[in-house]
Write an enzyme that holds these catalytic residues in place. Structure first.
Site, PDB file in Angstrom:
ATOM      1  N   CYS A  14     -16.623  -4.813  -3.161  1.00 16.64           N
ATOM      2  CA  CYS A  14     -17.844  -4.107  -3.528  1.00 16.64           C
ATOM      3  C   CYS A  14     -18.865  -4.336  -2.417  1.00 16.64           C
ATOM      4  O   CYS A  14     -18.747  -5.287  -1.650  1.00 16.64           O
ATOM      5  CB  CYS A  14     -18.410  -4.645  -4.834  1.00 16.64           C
ATOM      6  SG  CYS A  14     -17.202  -4.705  -6.166  1.00 16.64           S
TER       7      CYS A  14
ATOM      8  N   ARG B 111     -16.181   0.751   2.292  1.00 22.37           N
ATOM      9  CA  ARG B 111     -15.494  -0.335   1.599  1.00 22.37           C
ATOM     10  C   ARG B 111     -14.761   0.172   0.359  1.00 22.37           C
ATOM     11  O   ARG B 111     -13.904  -0.517  -0.178  1.00 22.37           O
ATOM     12  CB  ARG B 111     -16.510  -1.408   1.175  1.00 22.37           C
ATOM     13  CG  ARG B 111     -17.137  -2.129   2.336  1.00 22.37           C
ATOM     14  CD  ARG B 111     -18.274  -3.005   1.871  1.00 22.37           C
ATOM     15  NE  ARG B 111     -17.814  -4.138   1.092  1.00 22.37           N
ATOM     16  CZ  ARG B 111     -17.686  -5.355   1.582  1.00 22.37           C
ATOM     17  NH1 ARG B 111     -17.946  -5.597   2.835  1.00 22.37           N
ATOM     18  NH2 ARG B 111     -17.273  -6.347   0.814  1.00 22.37           N
TER      19      ARG B 111
ATOM     20  N   TRP C 138     -16.450  -1.644  -7.216  1.00 17.44           N
ATOM     21  CA  TRP C 138     -15.034  -1.365  -7.464  1.00 17.44           C
ATOM     22  C   TRP C 138     -14.720  -2.054  -8.776  1.00 17.44           C
ATOM     23  O   TRP C 138     -14.761  -3.277  -8.842  1.00 17.44           O
ATOM     24  CB  TRP C 138     -14.187  -2.032  -6.387  1.00 17.44           C
ATOM     25  CG  TRP C 138     -13.431  -1.126  -5.474  1.00 17.44           C
ATOM     26  CD1 TRP C 138     -13.392  -1.245  -4.121  1.00 17.44           C
ATOM     27  CD2 TRP C 138     -12.582  -0.024  -5.793  1.00 17.44           C
ATOM     28  NE1 TRP C 138     -12.598  -0.264  -3.593  1.00 17.44           N
ATOM     29  CE2 TRP C 138     -12.085   0.493  -4.598  1.00 17.44           C
ATOM     30  CE3 TRP C 138     -12.210   0.599  -7.004  1.00 17.44           C
ATOM     31  CZ2 TRP C 138     -11.230   1.588  -4.551  1.00 17.44           C
ATOM     32  CZ3 TRP C 138     -11.357   1.688  -6.955  1.00 17.44           C
ATOM     33  CH2 TRP C 138     -10.879   2.168  -5.731  1.00 17.44           C
TER      34      TRP C 138
ATOM     35  N   ASN D  81     -20.492  -9.764  -6.226  1.00 20.48           N
ATOM     36  CA  ASN D  81     -19.103  -9.556  -5.789  1.00 20.48           C
ATOM     37  C   ASN D  81     -18.289 -10.779  -6.172  1.00 20.48           C
ATOM     38  O   ASN D  81     -18.802 -11.900  -6.125  1.00 20.48           O
ATOM     39  CB  ASN D  81     -19.024  -9.384  -4.270  1.00 20.48           C
ATOM     40  CG  ASN D  81     -19.503  -8.015  -3.838  1.00 20.48           C
ATOM     41  OD1 ASN D  81     -19.778  -7.155  -4.669  1.00 20.48           O
ATOM     42  ND2 ASN D  81     -19.602  -7.825  -2.539  1.00 20.48           N
ATOM     43  N   GLY D  82     -17.010 -10.572  -6.480  1.00 19.12           N
ATOM     44  CA  GLY D  82     -16.153 -11.701  -6.859  1.00 19.12           C
ATOM     45  C   GLY D  82     -15.848 -11.646  -8.343  1.00 19.12           C
ATOM     46  O   GLY D  82     -16.113 -10.641  -9.012  1.00 19.12           O
TER      47      GLY D  82
ATOM     48  N   GLU E 105       4.264  -0.218   9.870  1.00 20.61           N
ATOM     49  CA  GLU E 105       2.847   0.142   9.984  1.00 20.61           C
ATOM     50  C   GLU E 105       2.649   1.654   9.787  1.00 20.61           C
ATOM     51  O   GLU E 105       1.695   2.087   9.138  1.00 20.61           O
ATOM     52  CB  GLU E 105       2.318  -0.315  11.352  1.00 20.61           C
ATOM     53  CG  GLU E 105       0.927   0.145  11.708  1.00 20.61           C
ATOM     54  CD  GLU E 105      -0.154  -0.299  10.728  1.00 20.61           C
ATOM     55  OE1 GLU E 105       0.099  -1.206   9.916  1.00 20.61           O
ATOM     56  OE2 GLU E 105      -1.243   0.304  10.750  1.00 20.61           O
TER      57      GLU E 105
ATOM     58  N   LYS F 219       0.193   3.492   7.068  1.00 18.70           N
ATOM     59  CA  LYS F 219      -0.835   4.496   7.395  1.00 18.70           C
ATOM     60  C   LYS F 219      -0.641   5.751   6.564  1.00 18.70           C
ATOM     61  O   LYS F 219      -1.588   6.294   6.006  1.00 18.70           O
ATOM     62  CB  LYS F 219      -0.783   4.888   8.889  1.00 18.70           C
ATOM     63  CG  LYS F 219      -1.400   3.966   9.890  1.00 18.70           C
ATOM     64  CD  LYS F 219      -2.875   3.795   9.818  1.00 18.70           C
ATOM     65  CE  LYS F 219      -3.358   2.661   9.003  1.00 18.70           C
ATOM     66  NZ  LYS F 219      -2.996   1.344   9.041  1.00 18.70           N
TER      67      LYS F 219
ATOM     68  N   GLU G 191      -1.336   5.132   2.708  1.00 22.26           N
ATOM     69  CA  GLU G 191      -2.690   4.816   2.250  1.00 22.26           C
ATOM     70  C   GLU G 191      -3.659   5.987   2.324  1.00 22.26           C
ATOM     71  O   GLU G 191      -4.553   6.083   1.495  1.00 22.26           O
ATOM     72  CB  GLU G 191      -3.258   3.568   2.936  1.00 22.26           C
ATOM     73  CG  GLU G 191      -3.485   3.657   4.416  1.00 22.26           C
ATOM     74  CD  GLU G 191      -3.956   2.323   5.024  1.00 22.26           C
ATOM     75  OE1 GLU G 191      -4.492   1.475   4.314  1.00 22.26           O
ATOM     76  OE2 GLU G 191      -3.766   2.168   6.250  1.00 22.26           O
TER      77      GLU G 191
ATOM     78  N   HIS H 140      22.551   0.433   5.222  1.00 22.76           N
ATOM     79  CA  HIS H 140      22.686  -0.524   4.126  1.00 22.76           C
ATOM     80  C   HIS H 140      21.890  -0.108   2.893  1.00 22.76           C
ATOM     81  O   HIS H 140      21.563  -0.949   2.056  1.00 22.76           O
ATOM     82  CB  HIS H 140      22.275  -1.920   4.623  1.00 22.76           C
ATOM     83  CG  HIS H 140      23.051  -2.355   5.813  1.00 22.76           C
ATOM     84  ND1 HIS H 140      24.391  -2.674   5.750  1.00 22.76           N
ATOM     85  CD2 HIS H 140      22.706  -2.466   7.120  1.00 22.76           C
ATOM     86  CE1 HIS H 140      24.821  -2.979   6.960  1.00 22.76           C
ATOM     87  NE2 HIS H 140      23.816  -2.866   7.815  1.00 22.76           N
TER      88      HIS H 140
ATOM     89  N   LYS I  28     -11.665  -1.777   2.205  1.00 21.06           N
ATOM     90  CA  LYS I  28     -11.580  -2.177   3.608  1.00 21.06           C
ATOM     91  C   LYS I  28     -11.406  -3.682   3.747  1.00 21.06           C
ATOM     92  O   LYS I  28     -10.647  -4.162   4.569  1.00 21.06           O
ATOM     93  CB  LYS I  28     -12.861  -1.728   4.327  1.00 21.06           C
ATOM     94  CG  LYS I  28     -12.906  -2.064   5.811  1.00 21.06           C
ATOM     95  CD  LYS I  28     -11.910  -1.227   6.554  1.00 21.06           C
ATOM     96  CE  LYS I  28     -11.825  -1.545   8.022  1.00 21.06           C
ATOM     97  NZ  LYS I  28     -10.510  -1.153   8.562  1.00 21.06           N
TER      98      LYS I  28
HETATM   99  C1  G6P Z   1      -7.074  -4.215   3.596  1.00 25.97           C
HETATM  100  C2  G6P Z   1      -7.321  -3.036   4.501  1.00 25.97           C
HETATM  101  C3  G6P Z   1      -6.244  -2.960   5.574  1.00 25.97           C
HETATM  102  C4  G6P Z   1      -6.179  -4.269   6.334  1.00 25.97           C
HETATM  103  C5  G6P Z   1      -5.977  -5.458   5.403  1.00 25.97           C
HETATM  104  C6  G6P Z   1      -6.184  -6.774   6.123  1.00 25.97           C
HETATM  105  O1  G6P Z   1      -5.941  -4.001   2.842  1.00 25.97           O
HETATM  106  O2  G6P Z   1      -7.342  -1.843   3.759  1.00 25.97           O
HETATM  107  O3  G6P Z   1      -6.537  -1.912   6.459  1.00 25.97           O
HETATM  108  O4  G6P Z   1      -5.144  -4.231   7.259  1.00 25.97           O
HETATM  109  O5  G6P Z   1      -6.939  -5.431   4.353  1.00 25.97           O
HETATM  110  O6  G6P Z   1      -7.522  -6.849   6.507  1.00 25.97           O
HETATM  111  P1  G6P Z   1      -8.073  -7.711   7.693  1.00 25.97           P
HETATM  112  O7  G6P Z   1      -9.536  -7.432   7.689  1.00 25.97           O
HETATM  113  O8  G6P Z   1      -7.762  -9.140   7.357  1.00 25.97           O
HETATM  114  O9  G6P Z   1      -7.396  -7.283   8.940  1.00 25.97           O
END
Ligand code: G6P
Length: 590
Positions: free
Chosen positions: A2, A28, A73, A99-100, A468, A472, A475, A491, A585
């Site tokens: 949040c 975020r 959130w 937050n938390g 990766e 991408k 998400e 496999h 984020k």
């Molecule tokens: C979240 C973000 C990702 C990111 C991950 C780790 O899931 O959506 O994009 O890779 O956190 O975040 P960091 O800030 O530790 O790289």
């Protein structure tokens, strides 16, 4: 997750200022929002579900010098206006954004209900203003009541509380980040720097177990437990306002993909002595571990290959959320390399705690200067990517890989060679990302946008890039995507291939090229539509996305067109790539 933002000071536009700041935190991710402003001695609270973007800042009074706001959130309690923050006490003299998660909130709520407090929401956060009010009956003053309330909280928190009568803000932190912006005419308190970057670049960090009180003129930091005052340094942030804005682009994600024209070169610009010292530390370590979450985890996985091929050194990768289980292998001479864009990810911080409890040293590779991970690590290297605001991480990944690769070269006494390779790669990325190239990827996205599944294969360092790529695509476009090591196809995964299933093959001019091409042929013979990302064309490719030949840095260039493909798939499918559903984020909860 949040967003929190508040202001107290001499300005009289705190309401619109806070709304604007919250808009800068939209990346975020959130499902509701709210703001509380003190106007003529009374509190005016406005909150709603949905996005804040449509709100006119002119709706907010220009006679307000004290305000707090929040983007939520939902965790405890559904997405409703009542559950949106700020929450206030009965007579609306105290408002709180939080937050938390307060784990013992039910107990606290029952206690407060017995004392006559009534609650309007289902949230854990609403107990905070009520508990502060309750303790003010004994302590008389807002700040000491807030300190006392914190002692009762179990769980992680970062909250910002406003008190109309004393015209003060109090913020306290135990696990969820809060940063103070020191302005010329007041103080800003936020969960993230972009909230106030356009007003000030001078910041002070609140650490866990600390609280801060300010009336806009004075500011006092103190230890939550003992109340002892703490001296805080002011640090100047190097990020510019422009770096944190979309500029000519429709979305931050595209802007940040394009930023890679320069960000890899910025990552390589490191203090050589420091890189050499760290390379030596890895050589001498009794066990080196690479730890991260999400995209940062795929950078760590790729680095396992870099260290193996370039430095001939075995390092171990573990997702941060799994790292606790590795504690048996940690010794004081072990080295744990944590990789994080935000520098605030809860699982990474937890991994650092595990490492520290065993006396192991921690090296952080981060993007956010001054973040908790940056400050708490024994050594820290910044990747200098500039602010990354789209939820989907792009330029941070290539920056992280560049720094890790540089260290691998330095371990083999080839730092210069590593610098040269990465700077050449950076300039090749610059050439590659021209408008024609980007259009080509957009057209490909148009062609495959209706497909329900997509698979990606790679070998060696292109294997983590296949994982990766899947992250991408999943998400932002919500298309089912999975990455595999090319050799693993037979496999199991090959059973999923049907006529026309798009499969991306990540290829380099390297020793595994023949193998991955052969895997692509296996897929094609089952009907797959092969998209080859490679320096050279091959007859198995139905579509060829040309990438420059980057030798050992091939992973850095191969991932970029796939990032762009994921972006365009999202846009073509009508999704907002900057604010993907269910994602945030910065994941500051475990
Ligand atoms: C979240 C973000 C990702 C990111 C991950 C780790 O899931 O959506 O994009 O890779 O956190 O975040 P960091 O800030 O530790 O790289």
């Amino acid at each position: 997750m949040c967003g929190i933002f508040g202001y107290v000071g001499q300005r009289n536009d705190a309401g619109s200022l806070v709304i604007d700041g919250l808009k800068n935190l939209e990346y975020r991710g959130y499902d509701s929002w709210g703001i509380a402003c003190k106007i003529d001695e009374t509190l005016s609270i406005e909150k709603d579900i949905g996005k804040i973007s449509g709100i006119k800042t002119s709706n907010f009074s220009d006679s307000c010098a004290l305000a707090i706001g929040h983007t939520r959130w939902a965790t405890h309690g559904g997405v409703t206006t009542q559950n949106a923050h700020p929450h206030a006490n009965e007579d609306e003299t105290i408002a709180v954004v939080h937050n938390g998660i307060l784990e013992n909130y039910q107990e606290l709520r029952a206690y407060l209900e017995k004392k006559g407090h009534s609650f309007k929401s289902e949230t854990d956060s609403e107990v905070i203003p009520h508990l502060i009010e309750e303790y003010m009956k004994e302590t008389g003053d807002f700040a000491s009541a807030a300190r006392r309330a914190c002692k009762d909280f179990e769980g992680r928190f970062g909250f910002l509380a406003l008190h109309t009568e004393s015209n003060t803000l109090v913020a306290a932190r135990n696990g969820s980040p809060l940063i103070i912006g020191v302005g010329e005419d007041g103080y800003f308190i936020a969960s993230d720097i972009p909230a106030f970057l356009e007003h000030t670049k001078m910041v002070q960090y609140l650490d866990d177990g600390e609280m801060v009180v300010t009336d806009g003129n004075n500011i006092i930091f103190s230890n939550l437990e003992t109340g002892e005052a703490i001296e805080k340094r002011e640090i100047e942030i190097t990020w510019s306002v422009e770096q944190a804005q979309k500029g000519e682009y429709d979305h931050f994600m595209l802007k940040e993909i394009m930023d890679q024209k320069e960000s890899v070169a910025r990552a390589v610009n490191q203090n050589e002595d420091q890189i050499l010292t760290l390379a030596e530390a890895i050589k001498n370590a009794h066990g080196t571990f690479l730890v991260g979450c999400g995209t940062a985890a795929t950078a760590c996985m790729a680095a396992e290959y870099f260290f193996s091929v370039i430095a001939e050194k075995h390092v171990n990768f573990a997702p941060a959320s799994e790292f606790k289980l590795y504690h048996h292998f940690l010794k004081p001479k072990s080295l744990v390399i944590v990789v994080s864009q935000s520098g605030e990810t809860a699982d990474v911080l937890e991994a650092m705690k595990v490492a520290k409890s065993k006396g192991s040293k921690v090296l952080a590779i981060v993007n956010s200067e001054g973040s908790t991970i940056d400050r708490e690590a024994d050594y820290s290297l910044l990747i200098n990517a500039g602010p990354e605001r789209a939820v989907a991480s792009t330029k941070a990944l290539t920056g992280q890989m560049a720094v890790l690769m540089l260290i691998a070269y330095a371990m083999n006494d080839k730092l210069r060679e590593g610098q040269k390779l990465l700077l050449e790669t950076s300039s090749k990325i610059n050439d590659m990302l021209n408008p024609r190239y980007v259009n080509f990827i957009e057209e490909l996205a148009e062609k495959i946008q209706e497909k329900s599944a997509l698979f990606i294969i790679g070998k060696s360092w292109n294997y983590p890039m296949a994982l990766e790529s899947a992250i991408k695509i999943q998400e932002v476009s919500y298309v089912h995507a999975q990455g595999f090591a090319g050799g693993e196809l037979k496999h199991g995964p090959i059973a999923l291939i049907e006529e026309g299933t798009p499969c991306i093959a990540l290829v380099g001019n390297d020793e595994v090229k023949a193998d991955i091409i052969s895997n692509a042929i296996e897929l094609k013979s089952r009907g797959a539509f092969i998209i080859g990302v490679a320096p050279e064309n091959n007859e198995v490719f139905d579509v060829w996305i040309k990438v420059p030949d980057a030798g050992n840095a091939q992973a850095l260039v191969n991932i970029i067109p796939v990032q762009a493909l994921a972006y365009f798939l999202a846009v073509k499918r009508g999704k907002d790539p900057d604010m993907p559903r269910n994602l945030a984020k910065s994941v500051t909860v475990k």
